[in-house]
Design a protein around this motif. Structure first.
Motif, PDB file in Angstrom:
ATOM      1  N   GLU A 274      22.064  43.504  35.217  1.00 39.41           N
ATOM      2  CA  GLU A 274      22.031  42.814  36.503  1.00 39.41           C
ATOM      3  C   GLU A 274      22.773  41.476  36.426  1.00 39.41           C
TER       4      GLU A 274
ATOM      5  N   PHE B  32      26.666  41.616  36.274  1.00 39.53           N
ATOM      6  CA  PHE B  32      27.422  41.835  37.513  1.00 39.53           C
ATOM      7  C   PHE B  32      27.837  40.515  38.166  1.00 39.53           C
ATOM      8  N   GLN B  33      27.030  39.476  37.985  1.00 37.87           N
ATOM      9  CA  GLN B  33      27.244  38.240  38.724  1.00 37.87           C
ATOM     10  C   GLN B  33      28.598  37.612  38.398  1.00 37.87           C
TER      11      GLN B  33
ATOM     12  N   GLY C  21      33.419  45.190  39.193  1.00 34.38           N
ATOM     13  CA  GLY C  21      32.028  45.638  39.257  1.00 34.38           C
ATOM     14  C   GLY C  21      31.884  47.126  39.054  1.00 34.38           C
TER      15      GLY C  21
ATOM     16  N   TYR D 208      27.425  52.238  43.839  1.00 36.37           N
ATOM     17  CA  TYR D 208      28.000  50.884  43.890  1.00 36.37           C
ATOM     18  C   TYR D 208      29.104  50.801  44.944  1.00 36.37           C
TER      19      TYR D 208
ATOM     20  N   GLN E  41      25.952  41.549  52.498  1.00 37.18           N
ATOM     21  CA  GLN E  41      25.125  42.438  51.670  1.00 37.18           C
ATOM     22  C   GLN E  41      25.366  43.887  52.056  1.00 37.18           C
TER      23      GLN E  41
ATOM     24  N   TYR F  84      22.028  50.937  44.874  1.00 44.94           N
ATOM     25  CA  TYR F  84      22.643  49.646  44.578  1.00 44.94           C
ATOM     26  C   TYR F  84      22.498  48.749  45.800  1.00 44.94           C
TER      27      TYR F  84
ATOM     28  N   VAL G  25      24.064  45.118  46.799  1.00 44.19           N
ATOM     29  CA  VAL G  25      25.103  44.207  46.330  1.00 44.19           C
ATOM     30  C   VAL G  25      25.280  43.073  47.339  1.00 44.19           C
TER      31      VAL G  25
ATOM     32  N   ILE H  79      30.752  39.194  43.346  1.00 42.56           N
ATOM     33  CA  ILE H  79      29.350  39.592  43.362  1.00 42.56           C
ATOM     34  C   ILE H  79      28.471  38.389  43.033  1.00 42.56           C
TER      35      ILE H  79
ATOM     36  N   CYS I 219      23.534  41.692  42.205  1.00 42.19           N
ATOM     37  CA  CYS I 219      23.599  43.155  42.240  1.00 42.19           C
ATOM     38  C   CYS I 219      22.319  43.695  41.627  1.00 42.19           C
TER      39      CYS I 219
END
Length: 512
Positions: free
Chosen positions: A197, A200-201, A208, A227, A445, A459, A461, A468, A471
């Protein structure tokens, strides 16, 4: 997304509970629970401050999946008492964010490992080191290491894993037993936690998808689809029709490979060497076919936000190859399901009651083997599935390993049925604009889903100018694995490998 705001979080959680209970009564399904740190804590999830808790509910309506959120501080009345399916999800909130679900039945670590040593006290001493002449006078064991839930004369705990024989994934099962029966089983999965998690940021939407494909290797296409659907929902993108067909092709080939892998493990548990070899060969044929179609045995690099990267490569006599493979798999499956020694091991083994499957919102073959049908290819269709005909839903109610195995064979047959419909619809040639449309740099979102072999992948996101910010990936493996301890009534230790194989889950996917 519905927002429920409150200063303490208690009123918000109570409202959240009422929302989900009312939706259950309307026939909706609990699909997950996750948290997001406040803006001040995004850089350091361990900081102080409110956390936003989001409930995820799957519906059969055009909305598909609904999110409802509220702010909580350091503690809140737990949801598990009224929503048993939230049991593991609330443990994750406690592990990753430090918020305490008050009244929760068990809060020992789930996705984060146990501390290296118990909290210091006057009685605790280090274990003797090899070669050291001195020994501690007294050892106080860490009760968190091997907790007990069943007490009585002759009971003991078998810690099975996390290191196991062969190439089995790292997971620890604590089996409490008087010798053969399994009155209680606890699953500990934190050996596989990778912090996906957080990884992903800050990534772009294109980067991603590379991470999503590797979150659960056996379901690379399923995760890439979920995703990509989330990104496309955020950007308002519709994929071109040829791309939608290509996505279905790779998703169904992935499903076949996963169900064959489950068959290999079931046959191996029964000691049927010929069946192990036969289904292993069939799986290898599928994997090589996938590689020939796209250059990767796991279908990676095909599904991207906005479409796909390419049409399948030409494969000589592809339809004939698939027809022959379908015939051989069906023939061997019939032989396996007609083997009395195999049926004796899976019949009545590991039963999941239909009521439990429905209350929990079980997914995939685990649910369908107990008569609960929520296939998002049908309930919340995507890509090219709306234009394809599906075979009748499996009619299984027993909920045992045999029922789950039967469902897998029906799903393999259905996957071939879908692939046969896709192939003649694929164009011979297509330009880049017919395969992928740009998603731009979306802000907002999006929620996406896909039906992997294990069940629904979700997912959520959050994006800011194409990057991102949050996520939340949820695999079917995580959601279903929390049911694993429910199915051992009347079973013994030698039934364990059959039950585990019949679930067909990925531990890596369960601990993202």
């Amino acid at each position: 997304m519905t927002q429920l705001q409150s200063e303490t979080g208690v009123a918000g959680i109570d409202a959240l509970r009422e929302v989900v209970l009312s939706r259950f009564r309307a026939g909706d399904r609990f699909a997950g629970l996750f948290a997001t740190a406040g803006e001040a804590d995004r850089a350091d999830a361990g900081g102080d401050g409110d956390v936003e808790v989001t409930l995820v509910v799957a519906t059969a309506s055009t909305v598909g999946v609904q999110l409802t959120s509220t702010q909580v501080a350091d503690a809140y009345p737990c949801l598990t008492a009224d929503i048993p399916a939230a049991f593991w999800y609330e443990r994750v909130l406690h592990d990753l964010f430090g918020i305490v679900p008050l009244g929760h039945p068990r809060l020992d670590p789930l996705v984060l490992p146990l501390p290296e040593r118990p909290e210091a006290d006057g009685d605790w001493q280090e274990l003797p080191r090899p070669g050291s002449p001195s020994h501690p006078a007294r050892l106080v064991p860490d009760e968190r290491a091997v907790p007990r839930h069943v007490y009585g004369k002759g009971l003991f705990t078998i810690p099975h894993g996390p290191v196991r024989s062969g190439v089995m994934e790292s997971v620890e099962y604590l089996v409490e037993t008087p010798g053969e029966d399994i009155p209680h089983l606890q699953v500990r999965i934190f050996a596989k936690h990778r912090g996906v998690e957080r990884a992903f940021q800050g990534r772009t939407v294109d980067d991603g998808v590379l991470l999503a494909e590797r979150a659960e290797g056996t379901s690379s296409v399923g995760h890439a689809l979920a995703y990509s659907h989330a990104v496309e929902a955020s950007s308002g993108t519709d994929v071109p029709h040829p791309a939608a067909l290509v996505r279905v092709l790779h998703a169904e080939l992935e499903r076949i490979a996963n169900h064959l892998d489950a068959a290999v493990k079931l046959a191996d548990a029964a000691g049927l060497a010929v069946a192990v070899a036969r289904f292993g060969v069939h799986k290898e044929h599928v994997m090589r076919l996938r590689s020939a179609l796209c250059g990767n045995r796991f279908g990676r690099g095909v599904v991207v936000p906005g479409g796909v990267t390419s049409l399948p490569e030409p494969v000589p006599a592809l339809s004939e190859q698939l027809a022959r493979l379908r015939h051989d798999i069906r023939s061997d499956a019939d032989a396996l399901m007609g083997t009395s020694s195999f049926l004796d091991r899976i019949r009545t083994t590991g039963p999941l009651p239909p009521a439990t499957a429905r209350t929990h919102g079980a997914l995939g073959p685990v649910a369908r083997g107990s008569g609960f049908h929520d296939d998002c290819r049908v309930m919340r269709p995507y890509d090219a599935y709306p234009e394809l005909s599906m075979l009748p839903a499996p009619q299984e109610e027993a909920g045992d390993a045999q029922a789950r195995t039967r469902v897998r064979w029906q799903e393999v047959d259905e996957s071939f049925h879908l692939v046969e419909q896709v192939l003649p619809r694929l164009p011979q040639r297509a330009g880049a604009t017919e395969l992928r449309v740009p998603v731009g740099e979306p802000t907002g979102q999006g929620v996406g889903w896909a039906e992997a072999a294990q069940g629904e992948v979700l997912y959520v996101v959050d994006l800011a100018r194409g990057r991102i910010t949050r996520c939340w990936p949820r695999s079917a493996s995580f959601h279903n694995l929390s049911l694993f301890h429910e199915v051992f009534a009347g079973d013994v230790l030698t039934d364990f490998p059959f039950i585990e194989a019949s679930f067909g889950l990925s531990i890596a996917g369960a601990v993202l």
